[in-house]
Motif scaffolding. Structure first.
Motif, short mmCIF file in Angstrom:
data_model
loop_
_atom_site.label_atom_id
_atom_site.label_comp_id
_atom_site.label_asym_id
_atom_site.label_seq_id
_atom_site.Cartn_x
_atom_site.Cartn_y
_atom_site.Cartn_z
N ASP A 135 -3.45 5.73 4.85
CA ASP A 135 -2.59 4.54 4.80
C ASP A 135 -1.40 4.71 5.74
O ASP A 135 -1.05 3.79 6.49
CB ASP A 135 -2.08 4.31 3.37
CG ASP A 135 -3.20 3.93 2.42
OD1 ASP A 135 -4.15 3.26 2.85
OD2 ASP A 135 -3.11 4.31 1.23
N ALA B 145 0.88 5.60 -1.10
CA ALA B 145 0.06 5.71 0.11
C ALA B 145 -0.67 7.04 0.23
O ALA B 145 -0.19 8.07 -0.21
CB ALA B 145 0.94 5.51 1.33
N THR C 138 -2.65 4.44 9.35
CA THR C 138 -3.00 3.06 9.73
C THR C 138 -1.76 2.22 9.99
O THR C 138 -1.69 1.48 10.97
CB THR C 138 -3.86 2.41 8.62
OG1 THR C 138 -5.05 3.19 8.42
CG2 THR C 138 -4.26 1.00 8.99
N THR D 24 0.81 -1.22 0.00
CA THR D 24 0.00 0.00 0.00
C THR D 24 0.84 1.26 0.00
O THR D 24 0.51 2.24 -0.67
CB THR D 24 -0.93 0.01 1.23
OG1 THR D 24 -1.72 -1.18 1.21
CG2 THR D 24 -1.85 1.21 1.21
#
Length: 284
Positions: free
Chosen positions: A201, A197, A204, A193
């Motif tokens: 993202d 990103a 997280t 990811t």
């Protein structure tokens, strides 16, 4: 007219006799089927089994009338083989088990139970007696204070990467620890990811590394990237917590003040209170 009435009467009689043939009487199942679906970490776990009840009977023991006599192989439920499915490879009681569908059988005893997994290929419980188990565990039964009327298998005591498979009936419970690979999956997801990103993202990924007490410097790097792209009161709060855990209290206070200001703008009293408490603590 008389002929018409005769035809109507004949049709009525035919329907009266035909209806019972197509109608079905429905009654409750003696051992209803239960399906349990859950996630342990990122792994799907599904249970499909039937749940008999005690109904005043002797369940386990040496008594000739026991529903499940000690020392006999049992389908661990009723009606058909109990099925458990894992969406990924797992570890149960220290034994590696591949992803797939399995039938659970057990041999109860007074001081120990033998629990077995067979590759699931038929709901017919009689089809497993001559097969070789994929895995076998010897477990100590526990005494349950409150009698459990209806046979139960559950997935409980869940953490981020662990749970227990519990078999419970009457006053007896046996448990098997289940663990799954979360770190490997999360790290792979982060790597994929973060190639392109978003702020969410980065947040997280950083929050996961902070909450699971991994690399705090990496967690800080990712959360600071999130805040550089789109600072929010909750992402700023996370950055301040990571800084505090790294022992950088002055910087933590500065970021917490930003989070506090944003929380006040959003009228989020929970974050106002948390930031004020942390700032007071870090100033000591």
């Amino acid at each position: 007219m008389k002929k018409f009435c005769s035809i109507v009467a004949a049709l009525s009689m035919a329907l009266a006799f035909a209806m019972p043939l197509s109608a079905q009487i429905q009654t409750p199942a003696a051992s209803p089927t239960a399906e349990v679906k859950t996630k342990v970490g990122l792994t799907d776990v599904t249970l499909l089994y039937s749940r008999p009840s005690i109904k005043g009977r002797i369940i386990f023991g040496t008594d000739k009338n026991a529903v499940v006599p000690f020392g006999t192989m049992w389908r661990t439920g009723a009606n058909s083989a109990t099925k458990i499915s894992f969406g990924d490879d797992v570890t149960i009681g220290g034994t590696a088990v591949k992803k797939g569908d399995y039938a659970i059988f057990s041999t109860p005893g007074a001081s120990e139970w033998k629990v077995m997994l067979f590759t699931y290929d038929t709901p017919n419980s009689g089809g497993y007696g001559d097969k070789t188990a994929v895995a076998t565990w010897t477990l100590k039964p526990q005494k349950v204070a409150e009698k459990v009327e209806t046979f139960t298998i559950d997935i409980n005591d869940q953490t981020m990467d662990k749970a227990s498979i519990n078999i419970i009936w009457e006053n007896t419970k046996v448990s098997m620890p289940l663990s799954v690979d979360v770190d490997g999956k999360v790290k792979a997801s982060i790597d994929r990811t973060l190639a392109g990103a978003s702020a969410n993202d980065y947040y997280t990924a950083g929050a996961y590394y902070h909450d699971t007490k991994k690399d705090l410097n990496k967690a800080l790097e990712w959360v600071q990237k999130a805040n550089a792209l789109s600072p929010q009161f909750w992402t700023l709060r996370k950055e301040s917590l990571i800084l505090a855990d790294l022992g950088r209290k002055k910087e933590a206070i500065d970021v917490a003040m930003k989070s506090l200001a944003e929380a006040k703008k959003a009228d989020n009293q929970d974050y106002v209170r948390m930031n004020e408490t942390s700032i007071a603590e870090w100033k000591k």
